[in-house]
Design an enzyme around this catalytic site. Structure first.
Site, PDB file in Angstrom:
ATOM      1  N   ASP A 128     108.992 -42.371  48.643  1.00 35.22           N
ATOM      2  CA  ASP A 128     109.458 -40.817  48.924  1.00 35.22           C
ATOM      3  C   ASP A 128     109.687 -40.732  50.613  1.00 35.22           C
ATOM      4  OD1 ASP A 128     109.435 -39.802  46.494  1.00 35.22           O
ATOM      5  OD2 ASP A 128     107.462 -38.717  46.548  1.00 35.22           O
TER       6      ASP A 128
ATOM      7  N   HIS B 163     103.977 -45.159  46.111  1.00 31.82           N
ATOM      8  CA  HIS B 163     105.311 -44.373  45.650  1.00 31.82           C
ATOM      9  C   HIS B 163     105.421 -43.286  46.803  1.00 31.82           C
ATOM     10  CE1 HIS B 163     108.016 -42.040  43.454  1.00 31.82           C
ATOM     11  NE2 HIS B 163     107.453 -40.906  43.751  1.00 31.82           N
TER      12      HIS B 163
ATOM     13  N   HIS C   3     106.965 -34.142  51.222  1.00 31.39           N
ATOM     14  CA  HIS C   3     108.543 -34.067  51.610  1.00 31.39           C
ATOM     15  C   HIS C   3     108.672 -33.125  52.497  1.00 31.39           C
ATOM     16  CE1 HIS C   3     109.785 -36.508  48.060  1.00 31.39           C
ATOM     17  NE2 HIS C   3     109.150 -35.516  47.130  1.00 31.39           N
TER      18      HIS C   3
ATOM     19  N   HIS D  66     114.432 -40.999  45.558  1.00 30.57           N
ATOM     20  CA  HIS D  66     114.435 -42.398  45.108  1.00 30.57           C
ATOM     21  C   HIS D  66     115.606 -42.977  45.234  1.00 30.57           C
ATOM     22  CE1 HIS D  66     110.948 -40.637  42.278  1.00 30.57           C
ATOM     23  NE2 HIS D  66     110.948 -40.559  43.419  1.00 30.57           N
TER      24      HIS D  66
END
Length: 316
Positions: A247, A243, A270, A85
């Site tokens: 990321d 969001h 991720h 973030h």
């Protein structure tokens, strides 16, 4: 063009400080964003339990873990977790060089988005440095697939993200965010999107040592009835995919320079983001390092390829 082209590198004009808890550790942590010299990049100076600071660079080569968040450093030793973030805010606002002092092993979650990082950076202000900024320009497609997920980089004249998610939950379903990223677009469309999770996963995560600092103040939570239980509801109708885009921006900021191209993903995370970035940077025929040419007043910037030093952060 997404991510406005700037001739020169930047750093912060003054120090910025933020405090909070780690979303996974649940422990209090304070970080200081400090101005840094040209060609420093992003550096985390980590001090755990009052021990001497250890330096960890904000680069994909330093990724030590991607379970539920992105971790830099040794997950069994000195590390800093949940960097995405903060990295997304630095990337979108055009901060090239910053030295970050942090007194814990996890960046504070704050409200679960990038909004408070953006506010701190803007309050500190930016200062232009005397060294040219370099960009990573994608010049051929690179794609990876894993199970039902995939990610790819494509040549593009700006910096664009096209991120699609697909959840069985009726509160989420299938959502797509697609857009060129500029500082204003990030602040308007992405920065306020919060991390999210499911109540049914809480006990399992706690038992594994995760989400110990998670709460309705920093996460969107979907209850057992498959509804969002936060009283204030969602900040965007499609906050979940926004969001995930945030990321992805934070993970790709670990390239060590801004990229010019389009990043697309389907059901990513991720690990997939990091794997795609490594794949791109390990193929020197897939990208080139460019910088702006000298330009006359009123003329748009043009890019030229430059020789990159072998020790450059993108030389994996």
């Amino acid at each position: 063009m997404g991510i406005e082209l700037h001739d020169y590198q930047t750093t912060l004009n003054s120090r910025a400080t933020l405090s909070g808890v780690g979303v996974h550790s649940g422990k209090p942590v304070t970080l200081h964003l400090n101005p840094a010299d040209a060609d420093t990049g992003v550096i985390f100076n980590c001090s755990v339990d009052g021990e001497e600071y250890r330096e960890i660079r904000g680069l994909v080569s330093e990724i030590g873990g991607t379970d539920l968040c992105t971790v830099l450093g040794d997950t069994d030793g000195v590390h800093v977790a949940t960097v995405e973030h903060l990295m997304a805010a630095l990337f979108a606002l055009g901060v090239d060089n910053v030295s970050i002092d942090i007194d814990g092993s996890e960046v504070p979650i704050l409200d679960g988005s990038s909004e408070l990082f953006v506010e701190a950076i803007e309050q500190a202000g930016l200062r232009q440095l005397g060294s040219k900024r370099r960009y990573i320009r994608v010049i051929k497609p690179i794609r990876i697939e894993k199970g039902g997920s995939w990610a790819e980089f494509l040549p593009y004249t700006g910096t664009r993200f096209e991120v699609e998610i697909d959840f069985e939950s009726s509160s989420i379903g299938r959502q797509l965010y697609a857009g060129d990223i500029t500082a204003e677009a990030f602040k308007r469309d992405i920065a306020r999107a919060r991390t999210f999770g499911f109540m049914k996963d809480v006990e399992r995560l706690w038992a594994a040592g995760y989400a110990l600092g998670s709460s309705l103040e920093n996460s969107v939570v979907i209850g057992d009835d498959d509804r969002v239980i936060n009283l204030e509801g969602l900040r965007y109708e499609d906050e979940f995919v926004r969001h995930k885009t945030l990321d992805a921006m934070g993970d790709l900021a670990l390239a060590g320079a801004r990229f010019i191209g389009c990043f697309r993903s389907y059901r990513g995370g991720h690990k997939l983001n990091a794997t795609a970035l490594r794949r791109l940077l390990s193929d020197r025929s897939a990208f080139e390092i460019v910088e702006t040419t000298r330009r006359e007043r009123g003329r748009a910037a043009e890019l030229i390829a430059v020789n990159a030093p072998v020790f450059a952060p993108w030389a994996l």
